[in-house]
Each structure stands twice: as C-alpha cells, then as structure tokens.
Design a protein around this motif. Structure first.
Motif, PDB file in Angstrom:
ATOM      1  N   GLY A 101      42.952  41.006  53.650  1.00 50.20           N
ATOM      2  CA  GLY A 101      44.152  40.720  53.020  1.00 50.20           C
ATOM      3  C   GLY A 101      44.749  39.457  53.265  1.00 50.20           C
ATOM      4  N   TYR A 102      46.004  39.411  53.328  1.00 49.83           N
ATOM      5  CA  TYR A 102      46.587  38.138  53.704  1.00 49.83           C
ATOM      6  C   TYR A 102      46.982  37.843  55.094  1.00 49.83           C
ATOM      7  CZ  TYR A 102      46.855  37.732  48.609  1.00 49.83           C
ATOM      8  OH  TYR A 102      46.455  37.567  47.308  1.00 49.83           O
ATOM      9  N   ALA A 151      40.782  31.031  53.146  1.00 49.92           N
ATOM     10  CA  ALA A 151      41.116  29.935  52.740  1.00 49.92           C
ATOM     11  C   ALA A 151      39.857  29.554  51.797  1.00 49.92           C
ATOM     12  CB  ALA A 151      40.864  28.681  54.014  1.00 49.92           C
ATOM     13  N   ARG A 152      38.695  29.926  51.843  1.00 47.43           N
ATOM     14  CA  ARG A 152      37.748  30.080  50.874  1.00 47.43           C
ATOM     15  C   ARG A 152      38.032  30.554  49.685  1.00 47.43           C
ATOM     16  NH1 ARG A 152      32.586  32.258  52.617  1.00 47.43           N
ATOM     17  NH2 ARG A 152      32.180  33.498  50.882  1.00 47.43           N
ATOM     18  N   MET A 153      38.480  31.835  49.909  1.00 46.85           N
ATOM     19  CA  MET A 153      38.802  32.882  48.797  1.00 46.85           C
ATOM     20  C   MET A 153      39.914  32.312  47.784  1.00 46.85           C
ATOM     21  SD  MET A 153      36.536  35.099  48.226  1.00 46.85           S
ATOM     22  CE  MET A 153      35.026  34.878  49.298  1.00 46.85           C
ATOM     23  N   LYS A 154      40.821  31.830  48.636  1.00 44.25           N
ATOM     24  CA  LYS A 154      42.017  31.349  47.905  1.00 44.25           C
ATOM     25  C   LYS A 154      41.559  30.178  46.930  1.00 44.25           C
ATOM     26  CE  LYS A 154      45.871  32.805  51.072  1.00 44.25           C
ATOM     27  NZ  LYS A 154      46.690  32.275  52.279  1.00 44.25           N
ATOM     28  N   LEU A 210      41.969  39.399  49.244  1.00 41.00           N
ATOM     29  CA  LEU A 210      41.188  38.266  49.196  1.00 41.00           C
ATOM     30  C   LEU A 210      39.753  38.252  49.152  1.00 41.00           C
ATOM     31  CD1 LEU A 210      43.759  36.185  51.439  1.00 41.00           C
ATOM     32  CD2 LEU A 210      42.914  35.652  48.853  1.00 41.00           C
ATOM     33  N   ALA A 211      39.315  39.234  49.916  1.00 39.14           N
ATOM     34  CA  ALA A 211      37.866  39.452  49.773  1.00 39.14           C
ATOM     35  C   ALA A 211      37.606  40.753  50.405  1.00 39.14           C
ATOM     36  CB  ALA A 211      37.157  38.590  50.880  1.00 39.14           C
ATOM     37  N   ALA A 212      36.405  41.480  50.000  1.00 36.10           N
ATOM     38  CA  ALA A 212      35.870  42.813  50.150  1.00 36.10           C
ATOM     39  C   ALA A 212      34.330  42.776  50.385  1.00 36.10           C
ATOM     40  CB  ALA A 212      36.397  43.875  49.182  1.00 36.10           C
ATOM     41  N   ALA A 217      41.601  30.291  42.951  1.00 30.94           N
ATOM     42  CA  ALA A 217      42.696  29.198  42.451  1.00 30.94           C
ATOM     43  C   ALA A 217      41.639  28.462  41.415  1.00 30.94           C
ATOM     44  CB  ALA A 217      43.323  28.474  43.349  1.00 30.94           C
ATOM     45  N   ALA A 218      40.536  28.126  41.673  1.00 32.44           N
ATOM     46  CA  ALA A 218      39.506  27.525  40.590  1.00 32.44           C
ATOM     47  C   ALA A 218      39.014  28.117  39.377  1.00 32.44           C
ATOM     48  CB  ALA A 218      38.396  26.859  41.490  1.00 32.44           C
ATOM     49  N   CYS A 219      39.263  29.508  39.425  1.00 27.91           N
ATOM     50  CA  CYS A 219      38.591  30.318  38.281  1.00 27.91           C
ATOM     51  C   CYS A 219      39.153  30.266  37.043  1.00 27.91           C
ATOM     52  CB  CYS A 219      38.825  31.927  38.848  1.00 27.91           C
ATOM     53  SG  CYS A 219      38.106  33.114  37.634  1.00 27.91           S
TER      54      CYS A 219
END
Length: 179
Positions: free
Chosen positions: A127-128, A10-13, A117-119, A17-19
C-alpha cells in the motif's frame, strides 16, 4: 525492507502515472471483478479512487444497480471508518482523498475493495505505507480484494509481520487468489 518498499512504491507510482490505456484496463478489471463469486455478497467497502488508481466509480454504480449496500472509507486519526454511501456529497479528507459525509457505522462488510501500489501472486499487498488497511483488516472476517493493473503484479512484495495479505487481486487480465 523499508527501503525496498519505498523503491517499489516510487516505481509503481511512476508506472501507473505513465499508463495511457487506463480506461480499457479499468473496463477489464470491472469485467473480471464482476465475474467472481464474491461479488454476490451484500455489503461492500469500496475505496474512492484517487489519482492514477484503478477506477472505482463504475464499480460503485454497478453495486448500486445490483441492490448492494456500499460503504466508503473515512479516515479518523489512525483508523478508517465505514460510512454508508447512498450518493451523498463527498468532501476532501485526509491526504486529499474524497470521503463521504455522514455517520460512521460499526460494521464488518462482506467484501473490501482495496487500493494498492503493487501485489504479488501470493496476494501480498504493497500500500502507501500508512497501515490504514492493515489496521482495518485486523480481527475482521471479510473478503479482501485488491484492484490493480497487471503491471502492478510483481514477483514478490516485501512483506512484514504486520502486513495483511489479500484474498484476491483483480486485474484487467486475471483474478489472482491467495493460495
């Protein structure tokens, strides 16, 4: 662990999105990616970018210019198939993601460019949550490369035994390799 993963997703999405400088970041990923030796491979499995994911359109075009063979994913049940991409029309498939038309091929590509989404610096990938890429990677010898914006690199991705680590992650700032 699942709650940790859900919160991180959720945080990464939201961050993605805000990028606002996505084009500049995509250019950096492109430059860093094509400076790597694994990009000299012949066959590539490349995700079709969706939503706020790191863009793959220019990458696919460049692979074509370099005479590489490109496969795109198509979801069939719980599995991903490799469909050779030669510029044919794409249609909305599972999850609203564009997928290629044509016959699937039984092939193990040299390099797989993977959404995430993160690494983390160990090349653990979040992933999702569907497990499609983890299942795709099982029992295959291929170079697994995640594409991400630098803010998607976190201290630690919660990893489970079924999670397959990447070999590298390309961001606009650097390329991380699994130690």
């Amino acid at each position: 662990m699942t709650m940790q993963k859900q919160q991180l997703r959720a945080r990464m999405k939201a961050l993605r999105a805000a990028c606002e400088d996505r084009r500049a970041r995509d250019n950096g990923i492109f430059e860093n990616l094509f400076s790597q030796p694994f990009m000299n491979a012949e066959t590539f499995f490349v995700y079709v970018s969706f939503g706020s994911e790191a863009d793959t359109r220019r990458i696919i075009e460049e692979l074509f210019k370099r005479g590489k063979t490109v496969f795109l994913p198509r979801v069939a049940g719980q599995r991903m198939q490799c469909v050779r991409y030669v510029g044919q029309a794409l249609e909305k498939g599972a999850f609203g993601i564009m997928e290629p038309q044509g016959d699937a091929e039984e092939i193990v590509p040299d390099v797989c460019l993977t959404p995430l989404l993160a690494a983390d610096r160990r090349c653990a990938r979040l992933g999702y949550g569907g497990g499609y890429y983890d299942r795709f990677f099982m029992d295959k010898q291929l170079c697994k490369v995640g594409l991400a914006y630098s803010f998607q690199i976190v201290n630690e991705v919660p990893a489970e035994p079924t999670d397959v680590f990447l070999d590298a992650v390309a961001t606009e700032r650097e390329v991380l390799y699994r130690r």
